[in-house]
Write a protein that holds these residues in place. Structure first.
Motif, PDB file in Angstrom:
ATOM      1  N   VAL A   1      30.801  29.962  30.990  1.00  6.65           N
ATOM      2  CA  VAL A   1      31.945  29.598  30.143  1.00  6.65           C
ATOM      3  C   VAL A   1      33.077  30.589  30.355  1.00  6.65           C
ATOM      4  O   VAL A   1      32.884  31.682  30.890  1.00  6.65           O
ATOM      5  CB  VAL A   1      31.557  29.577  28.637  1.00  6.65           C
ATOM      6  N   THR A   2      34.258  30.171  29.922  1.00  2.39           N
ATOM      7  CA  THR A   2      35.390  31.093  29.861  1.00  2.39           C
ATOM      8  C   THR A   2      35.782  31.270  28.399  1.00  2.39           C
ATOM      9  O   THR A   2      35.573  30.389  27.566  1.00  2.39           O
ATOM     10  CB  THR A   2      36.593  30.572  30.664  1.00  2.39           C
ATOM     11  N   ILE A   3      36.361  32.449  28.107  1.00  4.58           N
ATOM     12  CA  ILE A   3      36.779  32.749  26.741  1.00  4.58           C
ATOM     13  C   ILE A   3      38.246  33.170  26.758  1.00  4.58           C
ATOM     14  O   ILE A   3      38.974  32.854  27.700  1.00  4.58           O
ATOM     15  CB  ILE A   3      35.864  33.813  26.100  1.00  4.58           C
ATOM     16  N   GLY A   4      38.698  33.853  25.720  1.00 10.90           N
ATOM     17  CA  GLY A   4      40.104  34.204  25.604  1.00 10.90           C
ATOM     18  C   GLY A   4      40.628  35.070  26.748  1.00 10.90           C
ATOM     19  O   GLY A   4      39.892  35.876  27.309  1.00 10.90           O
ATOM     20  N   ARG A   5      41.882  34.902  27.065  1.00  7.54           N
ATOM     21  CA  ARG A   5      42.489  35.662  28.165  1.00  7.54           C
ATOM     22  C   ARG A   5      42.513  37.161  27.893  1.00  7.54           C
ATOM     23  O   ARG A   5      42.702  37.967  28.813  1.00  7.54           O
ATOM     24  CB  ARG A   5      43.901  35.153  28.433  1.00  7.54           C
TER      25      ARG A   5
ATOM     26  N   TYR B   1      40.234  43.583  15.754  1.00  7.73           N
ATOM     27  CA  TYR B   1      40.073  42.436  14.875  1.00  7.73           C
ATOM     28  C   TYR B   1      40.921  41.268  15.371  1.00  7.73           C
ATOM     29  O   TYR B   1      42.032  41.468  15.899  1.00  7.73           O
ATOM     30  CB  TYR B   1      40.470  42.789  13.441  1.00  7.73           C
ATOM     31  N   LYS B   2      40.417  40.072  15.168  1.00 10.68           N
ATOM     32  CA  LYS B   2      41.113  38.856  15.588  1.00 10.68           C
ATOM     33  C   LYS B   2      42.395  38.659  14.786  1.00 10.68           C
ATOM     34  O   LYS B   2      42.409  38.770  13.562  1.00 10.68           O
ATOM     35  CB  LYS B   2      40.178  37.647  15.400  1.00 10.68           C
ATOM     36  N   ARG B   3      43.487  38.347  15.495  1.00  9.60           N
ATOM     37  CA  ARG B   3      44.778  38.068  14.884  1.00  9.60           C
ATOM     38  C   ARG B   3      45.389  36.822  15.530  1.00  9.60           C
ATOM     39  O   ARG B   3      45.070  36.483  16.672  1.00  9.60           O
ATOM     40  CB  ARG B   3      45.742  39.256  15.039  1.00  9.60           C
ATOM     41  N   GLU B   4      46.263  36.153  14.810  1.00 11.53           N
ATOM     42  CA  GLU B   4      46.914  34.951  15.323  1.00 11.53           C
ATOM     43  C   GLU B   4      47.685  35.263  16.600  1.00 11.53           C
ATOM     44  O   GLU B   4      48.455  36.224  16.667  1.00 11.53           O
ATOM     45  CB  GLU B   4      47.860  34.376  14.270  1.00 11.53           C
ATOM     46  N   GLY B   5      47.448  34.456  17.646  1.00 10.21           N
ATOM     47  CA  GLY B   5      48.197  34.571  18.880  1.00 10.21           C
ATOM     48  C   GLY B   5      47.827  35.732  19.766  1.00 10.21           C
ATOM     49  O   GLY B   5      48.552  36.018  20.728  1.00 10.21           O
ATOM     50  N   ASP B   6      46.682  36.390  19.501  1.00  7.50           N
ATOM     51  CA  ASP B   6      46.333  37.566  20.302  1.00  7.50           C
ATOM     52  C   ASP B   6      45.652  37.236  21.619  1.00  7.50           C
ATOM     53  O   ASP B   6      45.396  38.116  22.432  1.00  7.50           O
ATOM     54  CB  ASP B   6      45.465  38.537  19.490  1.00  7.50           C
ATOM     55  N   GLY B   7      45.326  35.960  21.853  1.00  8.73           N
ATOM     56  CA  GLY B   7      44.684  35.577  23.106  1.00  8.73           C
ATOM     57  C   GLY B   7      43.217  35.937  23.176  1.00  8.73           C
ATOM     58  O   GLY B   7      42.621  35.868  24.251  1.00  8.73           O
ATOM     59  N   CYS B   8      42.625  36.301  22.045  1.00  5.22           N
ATOM     60  CA  CYS B   8      41.214  36.696  21.995  1.00  5.22           C
ATOM     61  C   CYS B   8      40.355  35.591  21.402  1.00  5.22           C
ATOM     62  O   CYS B   8      40.776  34.906  20.472  1.00  5.22           O
ATOM     63  CB  CYS B   8      41.029  37.952  21.154  1.00  5.22           C
ATOM     64  N   ALA B   9      39.157  35.450  21.924  1.00  8.50           N
ATOM     65  CA  ALA B   9      38.151  34.603  21.290  1.00  8.50           C
ATOM     66  C   ALA B   9      37.462  35.415  20.200  1.00  8.50           C
ATOM     67  O   ALA B   9      37.322  36.630  20.328  1.00  8.50           O
ATOM     68  CB  ALA B   9      37.134  34.126  22.321  1.00  8.50           C
ATOM     69  N   PRO B  10      37.043  34.790  19.114  1.00 12.54           N
ATOM     70  CA  PRO B  10      36.424  35.546  18.024  1.00 12.54           C
ATOM     71  C   PRO B  10      34.957  35.874  18.301  1.00 12.54           C
ATOM     72  O   PRO B  10      34.189  35.017  18.734  1.00 12.54           O
ATOM     73  CB  PRO B  10      36.553  34.601  16.828  1.00 12.54           C
ATOM     74  N   ALA B  11      34.587  37.116  18.031  1.00 15.99           N
ATOM     75  CA  ALA B  11      33.180  37.523  18.064  1.00 15.99           C
ATOM     76  C   ALA B  11      32.614  37.381  16.655  1.00 15.99           C
ATOM     77  O   ALA B  11      33.311  37.642  15.675  1.00 15.99           O
ATOM     78  CB  ALA B  11      33.058  38.959  18.553  1.00 15.99           C
TER      79      ALA B  11
END
Length: 220
Positions: A53-57, A77-87
């Motif tokens: 699989v691929t996840i956030g950039r 920590y996850k934030r709006e628009g950060d390009g991260c997938a949540p752990a």
């Protein structure tokens, strides 16, 4: 198999886990294993082959879900628009797609995509982190300035699964996380988890809401 940081936070009723593990916090590729157990006292067993699989950039960031544990030291920590997938640990309770009907064998409730279906990513909107049918929202309540059209070109949402990240819809903590088709192998997402059509259909046929499935994402 499941990272120790999450094992204690999994509900005893959970008998299916979608386990996504990346080699590092900044990785954009990961592996997905379908795990199942008979009951809370049984060991987890892998169902079928591992799925790429691929996840956030930008890799992973600590999300909001069912996990109560704190992130490892230095983990963002996850934030709006950060390009991260949540752990973390998240419910997976709804499938969606472009076809009018769910794929054969799918047991999850199914939402067919229409041209007016939107995923709201505006933290100031009352509909933040929700999928709505904009045609059913009165003009006076259309308060969003940012939204993703679910019926998108490229077929990435031909089949998908809603991930219950940020279930309280806390503004700015990340919105509208899905599992869906990838653009191509190795191509990262904006925060979702993506795979081939063959594999997402396999996932959809395997998931059983009666077994309280969860998505567990992290590094290892």
């Amino acid at each position: 198999m499941i990272p120790a940081i999450f094992t204690a936070d999994l509900t005893s009723a959970c008998r299916q886990v979608l386990l996504v593990i990346a080699p590092g916090e900044d990785s954009t590729t990961a592996t997905l294993r379908l795990l199942e157990r008979r009951d809370s006292e049984s060991a987890w067993q892998q169902h079928g082959e591992t799925i790429p699989v691929t996840i956030g950039r930008k890799g992973f960031a600590w999300g909001l879900g069912e996990h109560r544990s704190q992130p490892p030291a230095g983990f963002r920590y996850k934030r709006e628009g950060d390009g991260c997938a949540p752990a973390g640990i998240f419910r997976v309770s709804l499938a969606f797609g472009e076809p009018h009907a769910a794929p054969p064998g799918c047991k999850l409730p199914y939402l067919p995509i229409s041209d007016t279906l939107l995923a709201i990513d505006d933290p100031e909107s009352r509909y933040y982190n929700q999928i709505i049918d904009s045609a059913k929202v009165p003009a006076a309540r259309r308060d969003w300035t940012g939204a993703e059209v679910m019926h998108r070109t490229g077929g990435l949402y031909r089949w998908g699964i809603v991930v219950a990240h940020n279930p309280q819809n806390q503004p700015g903590h990340g919105s509208c996380i899905f599992m869906h088709l990838w653009l191509r192998p190795g191509h990262p997402t904006s925060g979702c988890t993506a795979m081939s059509e063959e594999n997402i259909l396999r996932v959809l046929q395997w998931l059983d809401p009666a077994k309280e499935p969860r998505l567990v994402q992290g590094i290892g």
